[in-house]
Design a protein around this motif. Structure first.
Motif, PDB file in Angstrom:
ATOM      1  N   ILE A   1     -63.771 -65.912-111.336  1.00  0.00           N
ATOM      2  CA  ILE A   1     -64.138 -67.157-110.658  1.00  0.00           C
ATOM      3  C   ILE A   1     -64.809 -66.792-109.315  1.00  0.00           C
ATOM      4  CG2 ILE A   1     -63.258 -69.318-109.656  1.00  0.00           C
ATOM      5  CD1 ILE A   1     -60.890 -69.080-111.624  1.00  0.00           C
ATOM      6  N   THR A   2     -66.047 -67.272-109.129  1.00  0.00           N
ATOM      7  CA  THR A   2     -66.742 -66.936-107.889  1.00  0.00           C
ATOM      8  C   THR A   2     -66.668 -68.071-106.872  1.00  0.00           C
ATOM      9  OG1 THR A   2     -68.828 -67.814-108.705  1.00  0.00           O
ATOM     10  CG2 THR A   2     -68.426 -65.464-109.062  1.00  0.00           C
ATOM     11  N   ASN A   3     -66.411 -69.290-107.361  1.00  0.00           N
ATOM     12  CA  ASN A   3     -66.287 -70.419-106.423  1.00  0.00           C
ATOM     13  C   ASN A   3     -65.665 -71.614-107.123  1.00  0.00           C
ATOM     14  OD1 ASN A   3     -66.460 -71.790-104.045  1.00  0.00           O
ATOM     15  ND2 ASN A   3     -68.665 -72.150-104.141  1.00  0.00           N
ATOM     16  N   VAL A   4     -64.976 -72.433-106.362  1.00  0.00           N
ATOM     17  CA  VAL A   4     -64.439 -73.685-106.887  1.00  0.00           C
ATOM     18  C   VAL A   4     -64.755 -74.780-105.876  1.00  0.00           C
ATOM     19  CG1 VAL A   4     -62.373 -74.957-107.591  1.00  0.00           C
ATOM     20  CG2 VAL A   4     -62.541 -72.532-108.086  1.00  0.00           C
ATOM     21  N   GLU A   5     -65.412 -75.821-106.325  1.00  0.00           N
ATOM     22  CA  GLU A   5     -65.713 -76.948-105.439  1.00  0.00           C
ATOM     23  C   GLU A   5     -64.771 -78.096-105.747  1.00  0.00           C
ATOM     24  OE1 GLU A   5     -70.532 -76.328-105.086  1.00  0.00           O
ATOM     25  OE2 GLU A   5     -69.698 -78.066-106.135  1.00  0.00           O
TER      26      GLU A   5
ATOM     27  N   ASP B   1     -55.406 -71.959-115.479  1.00  0.00           N
ATOM     28  CA  ASP B   1     -54.457 -71.058-114.808  1.00  0.00           C
ATOM     29  C   ASP B   1     -54.636 -71.122-113.289  1.00  0.00           C
ATOM     30  OD1 ASP B   1     -54.459 -68.356-117.271  1.00  0.00           O
ATOM     31  OD2 ASP B   1     -53.360 -70.257-117.152  1.00  0.00           O
ATOM     32  N   PHE B   2     -55.895 -71.218-112.866  1.00  0.00           N
ATOM     33  CA  PHE B   2     -56.192 -71.292-111.429  1.00  0.00           C
ATOM     34  C   PHE B   2     -55.567 -72.555-110.828  1.00  0.00           C
ATOM     35  CE2 PHE B   2     -58.722 -70.177-107.708  1.00  0.00           C
ATOM     36  CZ  PHE B   2     -58.879 -71.395-107.068  1.00  0.00           C
ATOM     37  N   VAL B   3     -55.761 -73.679-111.511  1.00  0.00           N
ATOM     38  CA  VAL B   3     -55.218 -74.949-110.995  1.00  0.00           C
ATOM     39  C   VAL B   3     -53.692 -74.886-110.925  1.00  0.00           C
ATOM     40  CG1 VAL B   3     -55.024 -77.438-111.365  1.00  0.00           C
ATOM     41  CG2 VAL B   3     -57.183 -76.294-111.855  1.00  0.00           C
ATOM     42  N   LYS B   4     -53.086 -74.366-112.005  1.00  0.00           N
ATOM     43  CA  LYS B   4     -51.617 -74.274-112.003  1.00  0.00           C
ATOM     44  C   LYS B   4     -51.134 -73.387-110.854  1.00  0.00           C
ATOM     45  CE  LYS B   4     -51.318 -74.829-116.952  1.00  0.00           C
ATOM     46  NZ  LYS B   4     -51.313 -74.018-118.183  1.00  0.00           N
ATOM     47  N   ALA B   5     -51.857 -72.300-110.630  1.00  0.00           N
ATOM     48  CA  ALA B   5     -51.471 -71.388-109.543  1.00  0.00           C
ATOM     49  C   ALA B   5     -51.632 -72.057-108.180  1.00  0.00           C
ATOM     50  CB  ALA B   5     -52.323 -70.124-109.600  1.00  0.00           C
TER      51      ALA B   5
ATOM     52  N   ALA C   1     -48.617 -74.084-107.759  1.00  0.00           N
ATOM     53  CA  ALA C   1     -47.385 -73.294-107.663  1.00  0.00           C
ATOM     54  C   ALA C   1     -47.409 -72.455-106.389  1.00  0.00           C
ATOM     55  CB  ALA C   1     -47.254 -72.409-108.893  1.00  0.00           C
ATOM     56  N   GLY C   2     -48.573 -72.433-105.718  1.00  0.00           N
ATOM     57  CA  GLY C   2     -48.719 -71.587-104.528  1.00  0.00           C
ATOM     58  C   GLY C   2     -48.718 -70.110-104.914  1.00  0.00           C
ATOM     59  N   ASP C   3     -49.180 -69.831-106.128  1.00  0.00           N
ATOM     60  CA  ASP C   3     -49.117 -68.468-106.670  1.00  0.00           C
ATOM     61  C   ASP C   3     -50.399 -67.693-106.316  1.00  0.00           C
ATOM     62  OD1 ASP C   3     -48.695 -67.211-110.089  1.00  0.00           O
ATOM     63  OD2 ASP C   3     -48.922 -66.200-108.172  1.00  0.00           O
ATOM     64  N   LEU C   4     -50.368 -67.050-105.161  1.00  0.00           N
ATOM     65  CA  LEU C   4     -51.566 -66.356-104.677  1.00  0.00           C
ATOM     66  C   LEU C   4     -51.924 -65.144-105.527  1.00  0.00           C
ATOM     67  CD1 LEU C   4     -51.030 -66.646-100.830  1.00  0.00           C
ATOM     68  CD2 LEU C   4     -52.951 -67.565-102.100  1.00  0.00           C
ATOM     69  N   GLU C   5     -50.903 -64.532-106.103  1.00  0.00           N
ATOM     70  CA  GLU C   5     -51.143 -63.338-106.919  1.00  0.00           C
ATOM     71  C   GLU C   5     -52.029 -63.669-108.123  1.00  0.00           C
ATOM     72  OE1 GLU C   5     -47.917 -60.451-108.556  1.00  0.00           O
ATOM     73  OE2 GLU C   5     -47.553 -60.908-106.440  1.00  0.00           O
ATOM     74  N   THR C   6     -51.673 -64.738-108.818  1.00  0.00           N
ATOM     75  CA  THR C   6     -52.473 -65.156-109.968  1.00  0.00           C
ATOM     76  C   THR C   6     -53.886 -65.528-109.525  1.00  0.00           C
ATOM     77  OG1 THR C   6     -50.493 -66.001-111.018  1.00  0.00           O
ATOM     78  CG2 THR C   6     -52.590 -66.804-111.890  1.00  0.00           C
ATOM     79  N   ILE C   7     -53.976 -66.258-108.407  1.00  0.00           N
ATOM     80  CA  ILE C   7     -55.292 -66.656-107.908  1.00  0.00           C
ATOM     81  C   ILE C   7     -56.144 -65.422-107.621  1.00  0.00           C
ATOM     82  CG2 ILE C   7     -56.478 -67.712-105.913  1.00  0.00           C
ATOM     83  CD1 ILE C   7     -54.343 -69.867-105.910  1.00  0.00           C
ATOM     84  N   LYS C   8     -55.505 -64.417-107.022  1.00  0.00           N
ATOM     85  CA  LYS C   8     -56.226 -63.178-106.694  1.00  0.00           C
ATOM     86  C   LYS C   8     -56.759 -62.508-107.961  1.00  0.00           C
ATOM     87  CE  LYS C   8     -55.757 -59.342-103.482  1.00  0.00           C
ATOM     88  NZ  LYS C   8     -56.026 -58.050-104.057  1.00  0.00           N
TER      89      LYS C   8
ATOM     90  N   ASP D   1     -64.431 -61.804-102.574  1.00  0.00           N
ATOM     91  CA  ASP D   1     -65.080 -62.695-101.616  1.00  0.00           C
ATOM     92  C   ASP D   1     -64.457 -64.080-101.610  1.00  0.00           C
ATOM     93  OD1 ASP D   1     -68.668 -62.284-101.173  1.00  0.00           O
ATOM     94  OD2 ASP D   1     -66.936 -61.884 -99.884  1.00  0.00           O
ATOM     95  N   PHE D   2     -64.378 -64.635-102.811  1.00  0.00           N
ATOM     96  CA  PHE D   2     -63.847 -65.993-102.937  1.00  0.00           C
ATOM     97  C   PHE D   2     -62.368 -66.033-102.573  1.00  0.00           C
ATOM     98  CE2 PHE D   2     -63.397 -70.210-103.801  1.00  0.00           C
ATOM     99  CZ  PHE D   2     -62.661 -70.526-104.929  1.00  0.00           C
ATOM    100  N   TYR D   3     -61.638 -64.979-102.931  1.00  0.00           N
ATOM    101  CA  TYR D   3     -60.209 -64.944-102.604  1.00  0.00           C
ATOM    102  C   TYR D   3     -60.007 -64.973-101.080  1.00  0.00           C
ATOM    103  CZ  TYR D   3     -55.324 -63.614-102.453  1.00  0.00           C
ATOM    104  OH  TYR D   3     -53.984 -63.602-102.195  1.00  0.00           O
ATOM    105  N   SER D   4     -60.858 -64.240-100.346  1.00  0.00           N
ATOM    106  CA  SER D   4     -60.682 -64.266 -98.886  1.00  0.00           C
ATOM    107  C   SER D   4     -61.049 -65.647 -98.326  1.00  0.00           C
ATOM    108  CB  SER D   4     -61.482 -63.155 -98.207  1.00  0.00           C
ATOM    109  OG  SER D   4     -62.853 -63.347 -98.433  1.00  0.00           O
TER     110      SER D   4
END
Lengths: 175, 262
Positions: free
Chosen positions: B255-259, B169-173, B176-183, B189-192
């Motif tokens: 999700i706390t981090n994505v590398e 879901d994170f990758v798809k967002a 899609a530029g879907d910040l809401e889903t990412i949030k 912390d990670f979102y900022s």
């Protein structure tokens, strides 16, 4: 095939395209590195490091049309790295063979030798300008200073170069 | 303008990096000033000699070839080393599986014998036993079909699928530029961090997202790890791997981090 197409291919991992880019740019990059380092083998090492870095990070290049500028920036950083390394190394023996040979008439050879006698910062600015053919704006970005400063440093470097080459100004010629 | 000012601008005049107003002033001055005319002539000569010097340099043919070979060889070694910085078991195993068609891994015994010191080979040796326990399946995770690399998981199948689903879901967002889903999927912390590095994380300008594979979830202390391989319009030949670090906070996974690993 032009640079833009080659860069696009190289970004996708096409090694042949990258090799072609190396061929296109190696002369100007080598001359620039030579101008800054003042030694053929150091310039050769810098060239190798530059291509290596470019190859492993070409995918991070955002604007394909800025490839040359991007490459120049890597080259400058590698020159600085090499200078730092050299400070720690004491040369054991002189190497007489050179990896490259400059060819030209008397005037161009004089220019090369004059360049070697200049202060490092002046060699750097002249090399970026005339070997790497960078516009003032990009030089300012690479050297991290305002365009006006680049302009005055360039004029100073040219003045020193002319002096070493024995150019006379108009008044001296008339007298 | 006085001669001194003209001289200061002659270099830019010659390169054409000057405004037309100034250009006219310089040209008018040059017409009547033999001293500045000489300066311009000298400058032209020097610039021209730089050009001749550059074009006539003879980068020894053999050395030029050696340079190319050296760069290609070293960069391949560097890339291999970089890949193995992933160092976690699952990443290494999944990578090993993807590279299985390369000769080194296809014949590990051969590689062990002739190139035992290569980090790649050492990794393969260490992981050989684990590799035997792995399997790769084409599966549907949530509604996405992709290759799933199965290791022994410390999680229940339901939890495993939940965490994998979050990663997808994170990758798809991202695409899609879907910040809401990412949030909703990430810690504050990670979102900022994502907002600060939008050009790295938001890829709505890229097209043709395709999922390559996903590993099942590994657990290291209180961290859950899952690795997703994708490709898109920018990276069509080589794939991108995103390494997800997920924690369970108050009973919910976040999700706390994505590398990014390219």
């Amino acid at each position: 095939m032009d640079d833009l197409q080659l860069v696009a291919k190289a970004k996708k991992g096409n090694e042949l395209a990258f090799v072609q880019l190396m061929e296109t740019h190696q002369k100007s990059l080598y001359c620039t590195a030579y101008g800054i380092m003042g030694s053929s083998w150091d310039a050769y090492d810098v060239l190798q490091e530059t291509f290596l870095k470019a190859y492993t990070s070409i995918h991070t290049l955002k604007d394909n049309s800025s490839f040359k500028f991007w490459l120049s920036r890597i080259l400058i950083n590698k020159c600085y790295d090499q200078k730092r390394k050299l400070k720690r190394i004491v040369p054991v023996e002189e190497v007489y063979e050179t990896p490259c040979e400059f060819k030209g008439n008397e005037e161009t050879m004089d220019l090369l030798h004059a360049l070697e006698k200049l202060e490092e910062k002046n060699r750097t600015i002249l090399s970026l300008r005339y070997f790497q053919d960078l516009p003032l704006k990009q030089m300012a970005e690479i050297l991290e200073c305002p365009e006006g400063t680049v302009k005055s440093r360039l004029n100073r470097a040219l003045k020193e170069l002319k002096e070493v080459l024995g150019y006379k100004n108009y008044e001296e010629v008339v007298q | 303008m006085k001669c001194r000012e003209i001289e200061e601008n002659l270099e830019l005049y010659l390169s054409g990096e000057i405004e037309s107003k100034e250009k006219i002033i310089i040209e008018q001055h040059l017409e009547n000033c033999p001293s500045c005319q000489k300066e311009l002539k000298d400058l032209r000569e020097i610039v021209n000699n730089f050009k001749i010097l550059k074009n006539n340099i003879d980068l020894d043919g053999g050395l030029s070839m050696k340079l190319k070979e050296e760069v290609l060889k070293q960069s391949q070694i560097a890339q291999r080393k970089k890949s193995f910085k992933l160092s976690t078991l699952v990443a290494a195993v999944s990578l090993g599986l993807f590279a299985i068609s390369s000769s080194l891994l296809a014949f590990p015994a051969f590689a062990e014998k002739y190139t035992p010191s290569l980090p790649l080979v050492q990794n393969v040796k260490e992981l050989k036993s684990e590799v035997n326990e792995l399997k790769v399946e084409i599966k549907k995770v949530k509604d996405t079909q992709l290759r799933v690399i199965e290791t022994e998981s410390a999680l229940t199948p339901e939890e495993n699928e939940q965490v994998q689903g979050m990663a997808l879901d994170f990758v798809k967002a991202q695409y899609a530029g879907d910040l809401e889903t990412i949030k909703s999927l990430t810690t504050d912390d990670f979102y900022s961090q994502i907002l600060n590095r939008e050009d790295e994380f938001i890829r709505s300008d890229r097209k043709t997202l395709a999922f390559g594979s996903i590993t099942n979830v590994a657990k290291e202390e209180d961290m859950y790890l899952v690795f997703v391989r994708i490709s898109d319009s920018v990276f069509s030949d080589s794939e991108i791997q995103e390494n997800f670090m997920i924690k369970k906070i108050d009973g919910n996974f976040v999700i706390t981090n994505v590398e990014n690993d390219v």
